[in-house]
Each structure stands twice: as structure tokens, then as C-alpha cells.
Design a protein around this motif. Structure first.
Motif, PDB file in Angstrom:
ATOM      1  N   HIS A   1       6.479  18.453  -2.898  1.00  0.00           N
ATOM      2  CA  HIS A   1       7.372  17.395  -3.398  1.00  0.00           C
ATOM      3  C   HIS A   1       6.825  16.025  -2.982  1.00  0.00           C
ATOM      4  O   HIS A   1       7.496  15.259  -2.285  1.00  0.00           O
ATOM      5  CB  HIS A   1       8.789  17.580  -2.857  1.00  0.00           C
ATOM      6  N   TYR A   2       5.628  15.716  -3.452  1.00  0.00           N
ATOM      7  CA  TYR A   2       4.923  14.517  -2.998  1.00  0.00           C
ATOM      8  C   TYR A   2       5.695  13.233  -3.314  1.00  0.00           C
ATOM      9  O   TYR A   2       5.954  12.414  -2.422  1.00  0.00           O
ATOM     10  CB  TYR A   2       3.543  14.467  -3.653  1.00  0.00           C
TER      11      TYR A   2
ATOM     12  N   TRP B   1      13.195   8.166  -7.025  1.00  0.00           N
ATOM     13  CA  TRP B   1      14.032   6.986  -6.776  1.00  0.00           C
ATOM     14  C   TRP B   1      15.347   7.364  -6.109  1.00  0.00           C
ATOM     15  O   TRP B   1      15.880   6.610  -5.289  1.00  0.00           O
ATOM     16  CB  TRP B   1      14.293   6.240  -8.077  1.00  0.00           C
ATOM     17  N   ILE B   2      15.881   8.536  -6.442  1.00  0.00           N
ATOM     18  CA  ILE B   2      17.085   9.018  -5.751  1.00  0.00           C
ATOM     19  C   ILE B   2      16.783   9.236  -4.272  1.00  0.00           C
ATOM     20  O   ILE B   2      17.579   8.881  -3.388  1.00  0.00           O
ATOM     21  CB  ILE B   2      17.599  10.327  -6.394  1.00  0.00           C
ATOM     22  N   SER B   3      15.606   9.813  -3.996  1.00  0.00           N
ATOM     23  CA  SER B   3      15.178  10.000  -2.611  1.00  0.00           C
ATOM     24  C   SER B   3      15.083   8.660  -1.885  1.00  0.00           C
ATOM     25  O   SER B   3      15.499   8.539  -0.721  1.00  0.00           O
ATOM     26  CB  SER B   3      13.829  10.715  -2.579  1.00  0.00           C
ATOM     27  N   PHE B   4      14.553   7.649  -2.576  1.00  0.00           N
ATOM     28  CA  PHE B   4      14.442   6.315  -1.995  1.00  0.00           C
ATOM     29  C   PHE B   4      15.814   5.773  -1.588  1.00  0.00           C
ATOM     30  O   PHE B   4      16.017   5.313  -0.463  1.00  0.00           O
ATOM     31  CB  PHE B   4      13.776   5.370  -2.999  1.00  0.00           C
ATOM     32  N   VAL B   5      16.768   5.848  -2.500  1.00  0.00           N
ATOM     33  CA  VAL B   5      18.115   5.302  -2.254  1.00  0.00           C
ATOM     34  C   VAL B   5      18.827   6.079  -1.149  1.00  0.00           C
ATOM     35  O   VAL B   5      19.433   5.486  -0.236  1.00  0.00           O
ATOM     36  CB  VAL B   5      18.943   5.327  -3.551  1.00  0.00           C
ATOM     37  N   VAL B   6      18.764   7.406  -1.216  1.00  0.00           N
ATOM     38  CA  VAL B   6      19.457   8.245  -0.229  1.00  0.00           C
ATOM     39  C   VAL B   6      18.881   8.037   1.171  1.00  0.00           C
ATOM     40  O   VAL B   6      19.624   7.849   2.146  1.00  0.00           O
ATOM     41  CB  VAL B   6      19.383   9.733  -0.629  1.00  0.00           C
ATOM     42  N   CYS B   7      17.549   8.063   1.277  1.00  0.00           N
ATOM     43  CA  CYS B   7      16.910   7.897   2.584  1.00  0.00           C
ATOM     44  C   CYS B   7      17.143   6.499   3.152  1.00  0.00           C
ATOM     45  O   CYS B   7      17.385   6.336   4.354  1.00  0.00           O
ATOM     46  CB  CYS B   7      15.415   8.177   2.484  1.00  0.00           C
ATOM     47  N   ALA B   8      17.065   5.492   2.285  1.00  0.00           N
ATOM     48  CA  ALA B   8      17.309   4.118   2.741  1.00  0.00           C
ATOM     49  C   ALA B   8      18.740   3.964   3.231  1.00  0.00           C
ATOM     50  O   ALA B   8      18.994   3.373   4.290  1.00  0.00           O
ATOM     51  CB  ALA B   8      17.020   3.134   1.613  1.00  0.00           C
ATOM     52  N   GLY B   9      19.697   4.492   2.473  1.00  0.00           N
ATOM     53  CA  GLY B   9      21.095   4.397   2.871  1.00  0.00           C
ATOM     54  C   GLY B   9      21.390   5.140   4.162  1.00  0.00           C
ATOM     55  O   GLY B   9      22.095   4.631   5.043  1.00  0.00           O
ATOM     56  N   ALA B  10      20.828   6.349   4.290  1.00  0.00           N
ATOM     57  CA  ALA B  10      21.069   7.147   5.496  1.00  0.00           C
ATOM     58  C   ALA B  10      20.457   6.477   6.722  1.00  0.00           C
ATOM     59  O   ALA B  10      21.090   6.407   7.787  1.00  0.00           O
ATOM     60  CB  ALA B  10      20.495   8.551   5.315  1.00  0.00           C
TER      61      ALA B  10
ATOM     62  N   GLU C   1       1.365  10.173  -7.737  1.00  0.00           N
ATOM     63  CA  GLU C   1       1.654  11.322  -8.587  1.00  0.00           C
ATOM     64  C   GLU C   1       2.873  11.079  -9.476  1.00  0.00           C
ATOM     65  O   GLU C   1       3.570  12.007  -9.859  1.00  0.00           O
ATOM     66  CB  GLU C   1       1.853  12.571  -7.720  1.00  0.00           C
ATOM     67  N   GLY C   2       3.121   9.798  -9.790  1.00  0.00           N
ATOM     68  CA  GLY C   2       4.208   9.449 -10.688  1.00  0.00           C
ATOM     69  C   GLY C   2       5.467   9.018  -9.955  1.00  0.00           C
ATOM     70  O   GLY C   2       5.607   9.230  -8.752  1.00  0.00           O
TER      71      GLY C   2
ATOM     72  N   SER D   1       0.828  -1.209   0.000  1.00  0.00           N
ATOM     73  CA  SER D   1       0.000   0.000   0.000  1.00  0.00           C
ATOM     74  C   SER D   1       0.858   1.252   0.000  1.00  0.00           C
ATOM     75  O   SER D   1       0.528   2.241  -0.656  1.00  0.00           O
ATOM     76  CB  SER D   1      -0.914   0.005   1.229  1.00  0.00           C
ATOM     77  N   LEU D   2       1.961   1.216   0.716  1.00  0.00           N
ATOM     78  CA  LEU D   2       2.861   2.367   0.755  1.00  0.00           C
ATOM     79  C   LEU D   2       3.495   2.608  -0.610  1.00  0.00           C
ATOM     80  O   LEU D   2       3.675   3.754  -1.033  1.00  0.00           O
ATOM     81  CB  LEU D   2       3.945   2.139   1.808  1.00  0.00           C
ATOM     82  N   PHE D   3       3.807   1.529  -1.322  1.00  0.00           N
ATOM     83  CA  PHE D   3       4.376   1.653  -2.667  1.00  0.00           C
ATOM     84  C   PHE D   3       3.368   2.295  -3.618  1.00  0.00           C
ATOM     85  O   PHE D   3       3.714   3.162  -4.429  1.00  0.00           O
ATOM     86  CB  PHE D   3       4.801   0.280  -3.180  1.00  0.00           C
ATOM     87  N   ARG D   4       2.101   1.870  -3.526  1.00  0.00           N
ATOM     88  CA  ARG D   4       1.053   2.479  -4.363  1.00  0.00           C
ATOM     89  C   ARG D   4       0.869   3.949  -4.010  1.00  0.00           C
ATOM     90  O   ARG D   4       0.687   4.792  -4.890  1.00  0.00           O
ATOM     91  CB  ARG D   4      -0.262   1.719  -4.194  1.00  0.00           C
TER      92      ARG D   4
END
Length: 281
Positions: A223-224, A123-132, A116-117, A108-111
Motif C-alpha cells: 500500500h505504497y 488522500w483519505i490516508s493523508f486527512v485521517v493521519c493528519a487529523g489523528a 505510484e499515483g 521531496s516527500l510530496f514527490r
């Protein structure tokens, strides 16, 4: 038709009660974010709207308040005692229940993140936040041995962390408390309704929620996709950090698998129930 409408209202009330309990429990469960559960159960946006635009939002959402508030109090205070007992029995099995609950929210979180696309910046936000998140929690919990002496001000700090976990989806406040050695004293204080613990933590919780609500709402509005993909990364990383790696016997492995599956089914079922209710209303 009238009876059908009343049944829907009852189901919605019970659903909100259960969601409130899970969100309240999410504030104290290691690795679980109450804010993320609020997003998954479609409560986060109305809640933030009430905080930032109370004049228009309260008349619109006031019917949600009683079941959510009752459920939150039961989850936050009532679950504390049960969780304390469960952790005394087996920290490993209890943690796997939390892991299953988190993983069950991921579809559900992925959906939600892709509403909004899905841009490159998302995806950069995903990688940076996950790594941090993974790097910081791994260092605090597995490398550095940081521990503090619980007192009034540290309990107030715990309240601030809880408030951040409510307003900022993905903020796993309990993981930070565990790394600092504050989690078990705080949990025991909540279980026995310690006046000192409650009076110290609640002001910090309320203050952080009120101060951060407008800032977080503005960022999500502007920045949704970036924000929600970042949340997705934080949730995934914080889940990886808390996965147990040591087991005493095969029975512990069996119960861990069973509790993980049960947590996943519960979270997934609630998300599906919410989707069905929205389609019928």
C-alpha cells in the motif's frame, strides 16, 4: 573521467555523512522524524532492505555504512549537547529551526508520495493521519498535563520511541517525550554520555527497529501511496503542533524567521544534491 568519478565519490561520502548526522539529530529534535529525513535523502529503502534481506542487501549497500554510521552517531550524541544549549538560550528560535528543516523536506516527500499515483485512498490516508496526529499531540501537549518521573524503564521506553521514529517515517518520538516530561532529562543524559541513559535506551531502540522492520516493509510494498500520503499528513500535522505562538521581543521574531529560513534551505539543498547525484550516477 577518473578524477571526475573520484570527486563524485567524495561528494557522495560527504553527503551521506551529513545526511547521517541529520537523521541522527532528527531522532532527538522535537517534531522531526529521522525516518522522514531518511525517506527524503533516499536512504530509507536501502536501510529497510538491509534489515529485512541482509544477505543480498549488505553486499549491495555496504559502502554507505561508514559515513552514515559516523554521521548518525555525531548527530544523535553530538547534537544533543548543542541542542540542549540552544534550547536554554531560546526554545522558540530553536523550534523554528526545526520547523524550517521539516518544511524543507515537504516538496521531496510530496514527490515521493506520488511516485505510484495519487488515489482517493491516499488522500483519505493523508486527512485521517493528519487529523489523528494533530489531535493526539495537541491534546497531550496543550490540554492534558501529563508528566512522569524519569527512570530506567522510562528511558527504555524512549529508546522504543526512537526506534519507531527510525522505522516508521513521520513518527515524531521527541514530541511524545516532551509531552510526558521525558525529553529534557533524556537530552541532558545524552549530552553528558550518562551510562544509565545509554544502557537503558539503546536496547529499546534496537528491539523496536528489528521487530517493526518487516511489518512496515510489507505495508509499504502493498500500500505504497496510502502509506506515504499518511506520512505526509503526519509530518504536516506534527509541524503545526510545535509552532511557537508566544514571543518575548521583535529580535526573537527576527531570529526565528532567520533560523526557519536556514533550516528550509539546508533541507531543500540536500534533497536537490541527492537528486543531482542520482542523475549523474
Amino acid at each position: 573521467m577518473r578524477k571526475l568519478g573520484e570527486n563524485h565519490k567524495l561528494i557522495r561520502w560527504l553527503r551521506d555523512l551529513l545526511c547521517g548526522a541529520l537523521i541522527g539529530a532528527g531522532a532527538i529534535l522535537p517534531g522531526v522524524s529521522g525516518g522522514v529525513l531518511a525517506v527524503v535523502f533516499d536512504i530509507y529503502r536501502p536501510f529497510m532492505e538491509v534489515l529485512t534481506q541482509p544477505r543480498t542487501a549488505i553486499p549491495k549497500y555496504w559502502k554507505w555504512f561508514p559515513p552514515l554510521a559516523i554521521g548518525w552517531a555525531v548527530g544523535f550524541l553530538g547534537f544533543a549537547k548543542g541542542i540542549a544549549v540552544a534550547m536554554e538560550q531560546s526554545m522558540t528560535v530553536t523550534t523554528w529551526l526545526f520547523v524550517g528543516l521539516i518544511v524543507g523536506t515537504l516538496p521531496s516527500l510530496f514527490r515521493e508520495a506520488g511516485k505510484e499515483g495519487r488515489s482517493v485512498s491516499g488522500w483519505i490516508s493523508f486527512v485521517v493521519c493528519a487529523g489523528a496526529m494533530f489531535g493526539s499531540l495537541f491534546y497531550i501537549s496543550r490540554v492534558a498535563e501529563i508528566s512522569v518521573e524519569p527512570n530506567f524503564w522510562w528511558y527504555n521506553f524512549c529508546g522504543v520511541l526512537w526506534g519507531m521514529g527510525i522505522v516508521i517515517p513521520g513518527m515524531t518520538s521527541s514530541s511524545v517525550m516532551m509531552a510526558l516530561g521525558l525529553y529534557h532529562p533524556m537530552l541532558q543524559g545524552l549530552a553528558r554520555l550518562d551510562v544509565v541513559v545509554l544502557s537503558a535506551s539503546l536496547p529499546g531502540l534496537v528491539l523496536s527497529v528489528l521487530l517493526l522492520a518487516r511489518l512496515v516493509t510489507w505495508f509499504f510494498r502493498r500500500h505504497y501511496a496510502v502509506a506515504f500520503h499518511g506520512i505526509l499528513g503526519i509530518v504536516a500535522a506534527s509541524t503545526l503542533v510545535i509552532i511557537p505562538t508566544e514571543y518575548t521581543d521583535p529580535w526573537q521574531v527576527f531570529w526565528s524567521i532567520l533560523c526557519c529560513a536556514g533550516g528550509f534551505v539546508l533541507a531543500y539543498f540536500l534533497a536537490k544534491l541527492d537528486q543531482r547525484i542520482q542523475e549523474d550516477t
